[in-house]
Write an enzyme that holds these catalytic residues in place. Structure first.
Site, PDB file in Angstrom:
ATOM      1  NE  ARG A  38     -26.476   4.774 -16.493  1.00  0.00           N
ATOM      2  CZ  ARG A  38     -27.007   4.167 -15.435  1.00  0.00           C
ATOM      3  NH1 ARG A  38     -27.595   4.872 -14.497  1.00  0.00           N
ATOM      4  NH2 ARG A  38     -26.945   2.867 -15.286  1.00  0.00           N
TER       5      ARG A  38
ATOM      6  CE1 TYR B 291      -8.568  19.310 -27.705  1.00  0.00           C
ATOM      7  CE2 TYR B 291      -9.192  17.468 -26.305  1.00  0.00           C
ATOM      8  CZ  TYR B 291      -9.323  18.788 -26.669  1.00  0.00           C
ATOM      9  OH  TYR B 291     -10.215  19.591 -25.994  1.00  0.00           O
TER      10      TYR B 291
ATOM     11  CG  ASP C  91      -9.647  12.863 -31.847  1.00  0.00           C
ATOM     12  OD1 ASP C  91     -10.511  13.319 -32.626  1.00  0.00           O
ATOM     13  OD2 ASP C  91      -9.401  13.373 -30.742  1.00  0.00           O
TER      14      ASP C  91
ATOM     15  CE  LYS D 181     -13.648  21.158 -30.071  1.00  0.00           C
ATOM     16  NZ  LYS D 181     -12.540  20.247 -29.914  1.00  0.00           N
TER      17      LYS D 181
HETATM   18  C1  LIG Z   1     -12.066  19.422 -28.888  1.00  0.00           C
HETATM   19  C2  LIG Z   1     -11.406  18.141 -29.182  1.00  0.00           C
HETATM   20  C3  LIG Z   1     -11.634  17.013 -28.374  1.00  0.00           C
HETATM   21  C4  LIG Z   1     -12.457  17.055 -27.121  1.00  0.00           C
HETATM   22  O1  LIG Z   1     -13.751  17.446 -27.337  1.00  0.00           O
HETATM   23  P1  LIG Z   1     -14.628  18.102 -26.140  1.00  0.00           P
HETATM   24  O2  LIG Z   1     -16.020  17.933 -26.581  1.00  0.00           O
HETATM   25  O3  LIG Z   1     -14.199  19.516 -25.991  1.00  0.00           O
HETATM   26  O4  LIG Z   1     -14.324  17.296 -24.889  1.00  0.00           O
HETATM   27  C5  LIG Z   1     -11.034  15.823 -28.746  1.00  0.00           C
HETATM   28  N1  LIG Z   1     -10.240  15.748 -29.830  1.00  0.00           N
HETATM   29  C6  LIG Z   1      -9.990  16.799 -30.618  1.00  0.00           C
HETATM   30  C7  LIG Z   1      -9.118  16.637 -31.808  1.00  0.00           C
HETATM   31  C8  LIG Z   1     -10.561  18.030 -30.307  1.00  0.00           C
HETATM   32  O5  LIG Z   1     -10.290  19.086 -31.083  1.00  0.00           O
END
Ligand SMILES: *Cc1c(COP(=O)(O)O)cnc(C)c1O
Length: 316
Positions: free
Chosen positions: A55, A108, A180, A205
């Site tokens: 883990r 987000y 973020d 992403k």
């Molecule tokens: C998609 C996204 C997230 C979350 O990511 P996941 O892997 O889908 O949980 C967080 N912040 C932003 C800006 C995003 O576009």
């Protein structure tokens, strides 16, 4: 090729690649839960280290952590099962009952949901601020404000935040700045140089880049490492080595993909601006977009993500 561009490309080629006994270019995919130790002494020595239980990671996940650290000039990288898990882990690491949190209004949406439900239930109060607030954020700071959360460009409306101004105010008040950085990408800005303390990504992403893995990454300098590592460990987040391998593979082409994204986005942006239905383009790399001046100042113009929005004209 420009020097800066070559630098990032070189990093992306070498980062996280270590010589191994089999001579392969890439790290092996090691699946592991229980680890075997030759002696009790070796087992005891492993406690608290990365190599003690599956883990806490394997050589495959460590390779990805190391690569992301190099790319973002961070001291530590903590991987989680999704981008949202990276957001929630980072917030929980620095917030306690009775604390106050400032979050950008164009954050987000699921991040917002977490604050409005989970954090509220824990007795943590959230105030949403105008993403273009800059140094005026100081007026919103309370004696119990512990975290300022930024997201730039913001989700769906793509406001660019004045991060150095916000970080400057935050640090005067001993407040941690969590970003973020998903849409900035690790190549789009130098998070730590801008004053950010904790930079996180939905690796899902641009880092993974091929729509086949969900993953989050939290990057930090040494001084913020302990609460993040502890929270991550206590909650029990981990990622699979197969996913780490895919993310590393995606990462190799990040710079190449972003250059094409930028070129294609410029064509689409120009076309959108010619359409009578479009009143405003929300795409900071384009000069007509609000936030362009800050984007030019703080972002690397060689790399731009392909996301944009439009405001349609009310006349039609
Ligand atoms: C998609 C996204 C997230 C979350 O990511 P996941 O892997 O889908 O949980 C967080 N912040 C932003 C800006 C995003 O576009």
């Amino acid at each position: 090729m420009q020097k800066k561009l070559r630098h990032a490309h070189t990093h992306l080629t070498h980062a996280g690649r270590q010589e191994n006994e089999y001579g392969s270019v890439n790290p092996r995919v090691v699946r592991a839960s229980t680890m075997v130790f030759p002696t009790t002494q070796a087992l005891t020595a492993s406690y608290g280290t990365r190599l003690s239980y599956g883990r806490h990671g394997t050589e495959t996940t460590f390779a990805l952590e190391d690569a992301l650290c190099k790319l973002e000039k961070a001291d530590d990288c903590i991987l989680s099962s999704s981008g949202l898990a990276a957001v929630t882990t980072a917030l929980l690491a620095f917030l306690n009952t009775g604390d106050h949190l400032l979050i950008s209004d164009s954050v987000y949406d699921p991040t917002r949901d977490f604050c409005d439900s989970f954090l509220k239930r824990m007795g943590i109060q959230t105030t949403y601020y105008d993403p273009e607030i800059g140094e005026n954020i100081e007026a919103l700071i309370q004696s119990n404000t512990k975290v300022i959360f930024v997201e730039s460009p913001g989700s769906l409306t793509f406001e660019v935040q004045d991060i150095p101004a916000i970080a400057n105010v935050a640090h005067r008040h001993n407040i941690v700045v969590i970003a973020d950085s998903t849409w900035a990408t690790p190549l789009g800005w130098n998070a730590f140089e801008l004053g950010i303390d904790v930079s996180l990504h939905a690796a899902t992403k641009y880092i993974v880049g091929h729509a086949d893995v969900l993953m989050g990454a939290i990057l930090c300098r040494t001084q913020h490492q302990a609460p993040l590592r502890k929270t991550h460990r206590d909650i029990g987040h981990c990622i699979s080595s197969d996913d780490a391998y895919l993310a590393l593979r995606g990462l190799r082409t990040l710079a190449a993909r972003l250059v094409v994204h930028r070129e294609n986005s410029q064509v689409i942006a120009r076309w959108l601006l010619e359409q009578p239905e479009v009143e405003h383009l929300l795409y900071p790399p384009h000069p007509t977009s609000s936030g362009h001046a800050l984007w030019k100042r703080d972002f690397n113009a060689n790399y731009a993500c392909g996301l944009m929005g439009v405001i349609f004209s009310s006349q039609l």
